[in-house]
Scaffold this active site. Structure first.
Site, mmCIF file in Angstrom:
data_model
loop_
_atom_site.group_PDB
_atom_site.id
_atom_site.type_symbol
_atom_site.label_atom_id
_atom_site.label_comp_id
_atom_site.label_asym_id
_atom_site.label_seq_id
_atom_site.Cartn_x
_atom_site.Cartn_y
_atom_site.Cartn_z
ATOM 1 C CB THR A 6 -22.141 -14.129 6.053
ATOM 2 O OG1 THR A 6 -22.725 -13.851 4.771
ATOM 3 C CG2 THR A 6 -23.030 -13.569 7.149
ATOM 4 C CG ASP A 8 -13.188 -17.507 2.240
ATOM 5 O OD1 ASP A 8 -13.060 -18.366 3.124
ATOM 6 O OD2 ASP A 8 -12.242 -17.102 1.532
ATOM 7 C CG ASP A 169 -2.235 -5.267 -5.133
ATOM 8 O OD1 ASP A 169 -1.889 -6.268 -4.467
ATOM 9 O OD2 ASP A 169 -1.859 -5.072 -6.292
ATOM 10 C CG HIS A 170 -3.361 -9.412 -0.492
ATOM 11 N ND1 HIS A 170 -3.951 -9.843 -1.651
ATOM 12 C CD2 HIS A 170 -2.406 -10.320 -0.202
ATOM 13 C CE1 HIS A 170 -3.383 -10.968 -2.038
ATOM 14 N NE2 HIS A 170 -2.444 -11.285 -1.177
ATOM 15 C CG HIS A 232 -0.611 -9.228 -6.421
ATOM 16 N ND1 HIS A 232 -1.496 -8.433 -5.752
ATOM 17 C CD2 HIS A 232 -1.192 -10.454 -6.502
ATOM 18 C CE1 HIS A 232 -2.573 -9.146 -5.425
ATOM 19 N NE2 HIS A 232 -2.404 -10.375 -5.881
HETATM 20 P P1 NAD Z 1 -17.849 -15.041 -0.717
HETATM 21 O O1 NAD Z 1 -18.633 -15.592 -1.851
HETATM 22 O O2 NAD Z 1 -17.361 -15.967 0.326
HETATM 23 O O3 NAD Z 1 -18.689 -13.903 0.008
HETATM 24 C C1 NAD Z 1 -19.564 -13.047 -0.661
HETATM 25 C C2 NAD Z 1 -20.544 -12.427 0.309
HETATM 26 O O4 NAD Z 1 -21.508 -11.693 -0.449
HETATM 27 C C3 NAD Z 1 -21.321 -13.427 1.152
HETATM 28 O O5 NAD Z 1 -21.485 -12.870 2.446
HETATM 29 C C4 NAD Z 1 -22.674 -13.498 0.429
HETATM 30 O O6 NAD Z 1 -23.725 -13.885 1.289
HETATM 31 C C5 NAD Z 1 -22.828 -12.075 -0.016
HETATM 32 N N1 NAD Z 1 -23.743 -11.878 -1.133
HETATM 33 C C6 NAD Z 1 -23.794 -12.513 -2.329
HETATM 34 N N2 NAD Z 1 -24.805 -12.022 -3.083
HETATM 35 C C7 NAD Z 1 -25.396 -11.046 -2.365
HETATM 36 C C8 NAD Z 1 -26.472 -10.143 -2.601
HETATM 37 N N3 NAD Z 1 -27.158 -10.128 -3.760
HETATM 38 N N4 NAD Z 1 -26.782 -9.255 -1.630
HETATM 39 C C9 NAD Z 1 -26.111 -9.226 -0.464
HETATM 40 N N5 NAD Z 1 -25.094 -10.046 -0.178
HETATM 41 C C10 NAD Z 1 -24.748 -10.961 -1.113
HETATM 42 O O7 NAD Z 1 -16.656 -14.219 -1.381
HETATM 43 P P2 NAD Z 1 -15.245 -13.866 -0.714
HETATM 44 O O8 NAD Z 1 -14.315 -14.993 -0.962
HETATM 45 O O9 NAD Z 1 -15.427 -13.424 0.676
HETATM 46 O O10 NAD Z 1 -14.757 -12.672 -1.642
HETATM 47 C C11 NAD Z 1 -15.248 -11.352 -1.503
HETATM 48 C C12 NAD Z 1 -14.411 -10.428 -2.390
HETATM 49 O O11 NAD Z 1 -13.070 -10.459 -1.956
HETATM 50 C C13 NAD Z 1 -14.383 -10.823 -3.867
HETATM 51 O O12 NAD Z 1 -14.287 -9.662 -4.642
HETATM 52 C C14 NAD Z 1 -13.089 -11.601 -3.987
HETATM 53 O O13 NAD Z 1 -12.568 -11.564 -5.306
HETATM 54 C C15 NAD Z 1 -12.206 -10.819 -3.028
HETATM 55 N N6 NAD Z 1 -11.094 -11.596 -2.493
HETATM 56 C C16 NAD Z 1 -11.319 -12.703 -1.713
HETATM 57 C C17 NAD Z 1 -10.253 -13.396 -1.195
HETATM 58 C C18 NAD Z 1 -10.453 -14.582 -0.292
HETATM 59 O O14 NAD Z 1 -9.457 -15.090 0.226
HETATM 60 N N7 NAD Z 1 -11.662 -15.032 -0.069
HETATM 61 C C19 NAD Z 1 -8.931 -12.978 -1.473
HETATM 62 C C20 NAD Z 1 -8.730 -11.852 -2.256
HETATM 63 C C21 NAD Z 1 -9.822 -11.160 -2.759
#
Ligand code: NAD
Length: 480
Positions: A6, A8, A169-170, A232
């Site tokens: 769920t 981001d 590494d996108h 990157h």
């Molecule tokens: P986020 O905080 O939006 O999502 C984290 C998810 O983990 C949520 O669904 C949350 O409900 C869940 N969660 C948190 N604690 C939990 C637990 N104890 N048990 C089960 N679920 C749990 O984070 P995000 O932005 O989606 O990022 C996720 C990963 O992707 C991170 O490692 C981030 O560094 C990496 N990342 C994100 C982006 C981006 O654009 N959002 C870009 C590059 C890398």
């Protein structure tokens, strides 16, 4: 299996990428996605979320609904062992229903402090299949220095073999990054000259126009060196510097990248101080200076800009510097590589009466984003009376329609995971070498007090970034 279903990243990038694969027929009937997080969401609600997140990709509602019907949700706290039993039975049920033959991908799209726990529990709670493939996908960041990355890697490798781990590494999913290998190894005219005898220097620029926006909390703990250079930029540099792989396949390519990174000179204190410069953006117009951004400490020394000079101690590159720079609030958002060739040893056109300008260096520019393509500047005679040379540009830019249709990084990368192709993922030895290099710079910076802010938004960084090259009688190819 998507942990953080769920979050981001899942909503903004992963579901649209999976949908594209579905739309193009790369995944069809035999797949199911279990999303999980602590939220109490049922399948219907989850499918609604997925449908909403892919709605802009197609107007075909039936196709979207069919795609979403493959999605299931399990409420799951990754730290609670009891929940893994629920996951396990769901995985087994869907394996049968969709005839998945025990093939499993575990994607951890959660905060990095969960990576190790989840990997360990996947294994210990018997979520791994014994009759198909098991693959683990890990988001960035992979540690914050060599030590923490190493600990994380030990945790992951207790559950998965290196060839089962896909570290995202996108940047490696971008079309023109993948094209570096095509340009280098598919063209005699470049590969023959791709060395210190003919290349004067290589420049890599990853410029961002925005500031830290809502990521301030994360960013202030990281800074440009960790956030952009360690991953990157080091990946791009290794693709530019590596030797020709035996074949275009992941094991061979990774082996060459690792070799290149291992010959990167790890700087001592004096070298790190003189070969790397940092910056932090100032205020301008309505824009706040970095230290005034919400969530940033008023005395933060976190760098929003880095420029540096990298040297490889190997036969191919000895003496040819690789200059890199990246930063926020720069003039524009773009990524490019400029390969600057040496000028001809003798300029026969430059006799005093000729009036001809001196020959310029040939430059191969690889435009990575937003434009995709490349250009090569060559010296040619201009058509005026007399004999005058001028640089002209041979340019290829992908047209905007094709650029738009180019698969986005996550689409490519998820497809690669499904195929088991690790070419565009960072292997542990690459990550380790990159951290060892970056840690030395960090160590020096952590004990020196910078004078921040030191660059104006809309510029190409602090003056020291230009001085870094001027000192070597060079300049950035891209300048304002
Ligand atoms: P986020 O905080 O939006 O999502 C984290 C998810 O983990 C949520 O669904 C949350 O409900 C869940 N969660 C948190 N604690 C939990 C637990 N104890 N048990 C089960 N679920 C749990 O984070 P995000 O932005 O989606 O990022 C996720 C990963 O992707 C991170 O490692 C981030 O560094 C990496 N990342 C994100 C982006 C981006 O654009 N959002 C870009 C590059 C890398």
């Amino acid at each position: 299996m998507l942990f953080g279903g769920t979050g981001d990243l899942a909503i903004r990038k992963l579901y649209p990428a999976m949908f594209k694969l579905y739309q193009k027929g790369n995944i069809r009937d035999h797949f199911a996605v279990i999303g999980s997080s602590r939220y109490k969401v049922d399948d219907a609600k989850f499918r609604e979320m997925v449908e909403k997140s892919v709605a802009k990709e197609s107007s075909d509602k039936k196709l979207i609904a069919n795609f979403a019907s493959h999605f299931y949700f399990v409420t799951h706290d990754v730290t609670d062992l009891a929940h893994y039993a629920v996951l396990k039975s769901k995985i087994e049920e869907l394996d049968k229903k969709y005839e998945l033959q025990g093939n499993r991908v575990f994607y951890i799209s959660m905060a990095p402090n969960f990576f190790g726990t989840v990997a360990k529990n996947i294994k210990n709670q018997n979520l791994l299949s014994s009759d198909g493939f098991n693959r683990l996908v890990i988001e960035k960041p992979f540690g914050r220095d060599f030590e923490s990355a190493s600990e994380l890697n030990n945790e992951l490798s207790a559950a998965f073999d290196e060839n089962q781990i896909f570290r995202i590494d996108h940047y490696l999913g971008k079309e023109m990054i993948q094209n570096i290998e095509a340009i280098r190894f598919g063209n005699t005219i470049f590969e023959a000259l791709w060395n210190n005898r003919y290349i004067d220097n290589v420049q890599v620029t990853l410029a961002e126009k925005l500031g830290v926006e809502e990521r301030a909390g994360y960013y202030d703990n990281s800074g440009a060196l960790r956030d952009m250079v360690q991953n990157h930029i080091m990946q791009i540099v290794s693709l530019l510097a590596m030797e020709q792989p035996v074949a275009f396949k992941d094991t061979d390519i990774r082996a060459e990248k690792v070799k290149a990174l291992r010959s990167l000179r790890v700087y001592n204190v004096a070298e790190a101080s003189s070969n790397f410069v940092r910056g932090q953006y100032a205020a301008m117009g309505n824009g706040k200076e970095y230290r005034q951004e919400d969530g940033v400490p008023k005395d933060s020394n976190t760098e929003t800009f880095v420029a540096g000079k990298l040297m490889f101690d190997n036969y191919r590159w000895s003496g040819t510097p690789f200059y890199i720079r990246t930063g926020k609030k720069l003039a524009d958002k773009f990524t490019r590589v400029d390969v600057v060739f040496k000028k001809p040893l003798v300029d026969i056109f430059a006799f005093p009466q000729s009036g001809s300008a001196p020959l310029t260096a040939n430059v191969l520019t690889i435009f990575i984003e937003p434009n995709q393509g490349f250009s090569l500047t060559v010296n040619a005679k201009n058509s005026e009376q007399g004999f005058h040379t001028e640089p002209v540009s041979l340019k290829f830019l992908e047209d905007s329609k094709r650029t738009k249709e180019t698969p986005q990084p996550y689409e490519r990368l998820i497809h690669d995971v499904l195929k088991g192709d690790g070419t565009n993922f960072a292997s542990w030895p690459e990550v380790a070498s990159a951290w060892k290099f970056v840690d030395q710079i960090r160590r020096v910076w952590d004990i020196q007090q910078p004078i921040f802010p030191n660059y104006i938004p809309g510029s190409m960084g602090p003056v020291s970034a230009d001085e870094l090259l001027a000192r070597d009688h060079r300049e950035w190819v891209y300048k304002l």
